[in-house]
Scaffold this active site. Structure first.
Site, PDB file in Angstrom:
ATOM      1  N   CYS A  58     -31.455  15.384 -27.603  1.00  0.00           N
ATOM      2  CA  CYS A  58     -30.368  15.467 -26.623  1.00  0.00           C
ATOM      3  C   CYS A  58     -29.100  14.811 -27.167  1.00  0.00           C
ATOM      4  O   CYS A  58     -29.116  13.619 -27.529  1.00  0.00           O
ATOM      5  CB  CYS A  58     -30.784  14.790 -25.320  1.00  0.00           C
ATOM      6  SG  CYS A  58     -29.486  14.809 -24.062  1.00  0.00           S
TER       7      CYS A  58
ATOM      8  N   ASP B 220     -42.153   3.476  -8.947  1.00  0.00           N
ATOM      9  CA  ASP B 220     -43.335   4.320  -9.170  1.00  0.00           C
ATOM     10  C   ASP B 220     -44.530   3.872  -8.339  1.00  0.00           C
ATOM     11  O   ASP B 220     -45.678   4.072  -8.739  1.00  0.00           O
ATOM     12  CB  ASP B 220     -43.751   4.303 -10.649  1.00  0.00           C
ATOM     13  CG  ASP B 220     -42.795   5.085 -11.522  1.00  0.00           C
ATOM     14  OD1 ASP B 220     -42.001   5.859 -10.976  1.00  0.00           O
ATOM     15  OD2 ASP B 220     -42.842   4.918 -12.750  1.00  0.00           O
TER      16      ASP B 220
ATOM     17  N   CYS C 171     -26.039  23.765 -23.744  1.00  0.00           N
ATOM     18  CA  CYS C 171     -27.030  23.180 -24.659  1.00  0.00           C
ATOM     19  C   CYS C 171     -28.458  23.452 -24.169  1.00  0.00           C
ATOM     20  O   CYS C 171     -28.775  23.276 -22.992  1.00  0.00           O
ATOM     21  CB  CYS C 171     -26.812  21.677 -24.771  1.00  0.00           C
ATOM     22  SG  CYS C 171     -28.007  20.842 -25.836  1.00  0.00           S
TER      23      CYS C 171
ATOM     24  N   CYS D 150     -39.428  21.324 -27.369  1.00  0.00           N
ATOM     25  CA  CYS D 150     -40.697  20.862 -26.794  1.00  0.00           C
ATOM     26  C   CYS D 150     -41.869  21.392 -27.622  1.00  0.00           C
ATOM     27  O   CYS D 150     -42.026  22.614 -27.777  1.00  0.00           O
ATOM     28  CB  CYS D 150     -40.828  21.326 -25.346  1.00  0.00           C
ATOM     29  SG  CYS D 150     -42.378  20.808 -24.563  1.00  0.00           S
TER      30      CYS D 150
ATOM     31  N   CYS E 251     -37.923  15.767 -26.345  1.00  0.00           N
ATOM     32  CA  CYS E 251     -36.800  16.360 -25.606  1.00  0.00           C
ATOM     33  C   CYS E 251     -35.647  15.370 -25.476  1.00  0.00           C
ATOM     34  O   CYS E 251     -34.488  15.776 -25.306  1.00  0.00           O
ATOM     35  CB  CYS E 251     -37.253  16.859 -24.235  1.00  0.00           C
ATOM     36  SG  CYS E 251     -37.881  15.589 -23.126  1.00  0.00           S
TER      37      CYS E 251
ATOM     38  N   CYS F 271     -24.576  19.112 -19.121  1.00  0.00           N
ATOM     39  CA  CYS F 271     -25.424  19.736 -20.133  1.00  0.00           C
ATOM     40  C   CYS F 271     -24.747  20.953 -20.777  1.00  0.00           C
ATOM     41  O   CYS F 271     -24.998  21.262 -21.946  1.00  0.00           O
ATOM     42  CB  CYS F 271     -26.767  20.163 -19.530  1.00  0.00           C
ATOM     43  SG  CYS F 271     -27.938  18.803 -19.319  1.00  0.00           S
TER      44      CYS F 271
ATOM     45  N   CYS G 106     -44.387  11.369 -25.126  1.00  0.00           N
ATOM     46  CA  CYS G 106     -43.637  12.197 -26.071  1.00  0.00           C
ATOM     47  C   CYS G 106     -42.156  12.018 -25.794  1.00  0.00           C
ATOM     48  O   CYS G 106     -41.739  12.000 -24.633  1.00  0.00           O
ATOM     49  CB  CYS G 106     -44.030  13.660 -25.918  1.00  0.00           C
ATOM     50  SG  CYS G 106     -43.123  14.796 -26.986  1.00  0.00           S
TER      51      CYS G 106
ATOM     52  N   CYS H 284     -47.419  19.493 -20.927  1.00  0.00           N
ATOM     53  CA  CYS H 284     -46.590  18.371 -21.367  1.00  0.00           C
ATOM     54  C   CYS H 284     -47.439  17.303 -22.051  1.00  0.00           C
ATOM     55  O   CYS H 284     -48.465  16.862 -21.514  1.00  0.00           O
ATOM     56  CB  CYS H 284     -45.857  17.769 -20.170  1.00  0.00           C
ATOM     57  SG  CYS H 284     -44.869  16.320 -20.566  1.00  0.00           S
TER      58      CYS H 284
END
Length: 376
Positions: free
Chosen positions: A255, A141, A198, A205, A251, A195, A248, A221
């Site tokens: 999963c 990052d 799904c 969210c 999500c 995925c 947060c 977000c």
């Protein structure tokens, strides 16, 4: 030198250093060029103006490190034990902090591990007269690097519908890092998308930030709003934040692949002692000096004290009424314009919930109680 054998050694060294997975890919991200441009044109990056800069370097990582032809992508799991997801989110009197930020900031820690990996490779090459010193550079990052597309190409996982990288054995509770090198190592194959049909992450969210599969509007977000954005948050969005005050995880929580995730083996990512009491009023009572001290070595420190108070204020306003909450919020008035706006909004929300008894009487009782001896 047998580069295939070297690639296998690199993956073994990476695991010995502490990474859970290591993959290798080239530096070509041209397939993501138009997608990134579309995302920026729609303004989905919000106030993150740095996303508009260095577009070519994002698509061509070799421009960040001249001579680089390969990217070694690594995964480091961070899910702490006793994460307490459900209990914390249901306790509206306590602040919810994204689980990646409960412990130590991962940036420096991962960068040091990547340097160790580079040194291992360098030592191996130094024993071969055909090679000079390895030309490598670690990234965590710290530059315009599209880490998820690179990790996806390197076989570490696939991009989920929430845009995060998913791994069939580890879910998504992990950090990513990269080591750019000038060595023609064999590359790994990308993972398959698992995925299926799904859509749990899209429908869960709280603010509807996942606007389409794999596309997040950062302006909605909660992670962006609580960490990257320091202004006044729209009241509709702030109400949807609930008690989430730094990041947060919703999500990820829903999963199915995260049922397979393993807990981290690194104590650095465990919940720090200063967050053992996450009651809103306790956290709001911290002075700036306490905030800085309690978050030494934490990613949370980067948002600064006033933004920390703003986020806490929003959480308190979304919680239950109490005279203590009113009193605590009023004590923070005057520290900053943005903070004052959210304090007034929070006070208004709490006053709507206020019981019918007189606020003046409540204040009077409180004043009398404060003047009484401790053993009265």
């Amino acid at each position: 030198m047998d580069l295939c054998q070297l690639a296998e050694k690199i993956k073994l060294w990476g695991q010995e250093i502490g990474f859970q997975q290591v993959g290798i890919t080239d530096t070509d991200l041209s397939d993501h060029d138009q997608g990134l441009k579309n995302w920026l044109e729609k303004g989905y990056h919000g106030d993150m103006s740095w996303m508009e800069r260095n577009h070519d370097k994002r698509i061509h990582p070799e421009e960040l490190h001249p001579g680089a032809i390969r990217v070694i992508s690594v995964r480091l799991d961070y899910l702490p034990p006793q994460a307490g997801f459900a209990s914390n989110l249901q306790d509206t009197a306590s602040a919810y902090i994204s689980r990646y930020a409960l412990g130590r900031d991962y940036h420096k820690l991962m960068r040091n591990k990547l340097k160790q990996l580079g040194q291992h490779i360098e030592a191996e090459l130094n024993s071969n007269p055909e090679y000079q010193a390895l030309n490598y550079r670690p990234f965590v990052d710290s530059a315009p690097v599209l880490e998820r597309p690179l990790a996806e190409k390197a076989g570490l996982g696939w991009r989920g519908k929430h845009s995060l990288l998913l791994n069939k054995d580890a879910g998504s509770w992990f950090f990513l890092g990269e080591l750019l090198i000038a060595l023609p190592l064999p590359i790994d194959s990308p993972s398959d998308d698992n995925c299926g049909k799904c859509t749990a992450c899209l429908t869960s969210c709280p603010t509807g930030a996942i606007v389409e599969e794999g596309v997040v509007d950062a302006r909605r977000c909660i992670s962006y709003l609580t960490i990257e954005y320091d202004g006044v948050i729209d009241e509709q969005l702030s109400s949807a934040m609930g008690n989430r005050i730094y990041g947060c995880d919703d999500c990820q929580l829903v999963c199915p692949h995260n049922r397979m995730a393993s807990l981290t083996k690194m104590g650095d990512f465990h919940r720090r002692d200063t967050l053992s009491d996450s009651n809103f009023l306790t956290l709001l009572s911290w002075s700036e000096q306490q905030f800085l001290k309690n978050f030494e070595g934490s990613a949370i420190r980067r948002i600064g004290y006033l933004q920390w108070l703003r986020n806490l204020t929003i959480g308190i306003g979304n919680g239950p009424y109490s005279f203590e909450a009113i009193e605590a919020l009023e004590s923070r008035l005057g520290l900053g314009e943005v903070l004052d706006v959210h304090i007034q909004q929070a006070l208004q929300k709490l006053h709507i919930q206020r019981p019918s008894r007189s606020t003046k009487k409540e204040r009077l009782i409180r004043i009398i109680q404060k003047g009484l001896p401790r053993d009265a």
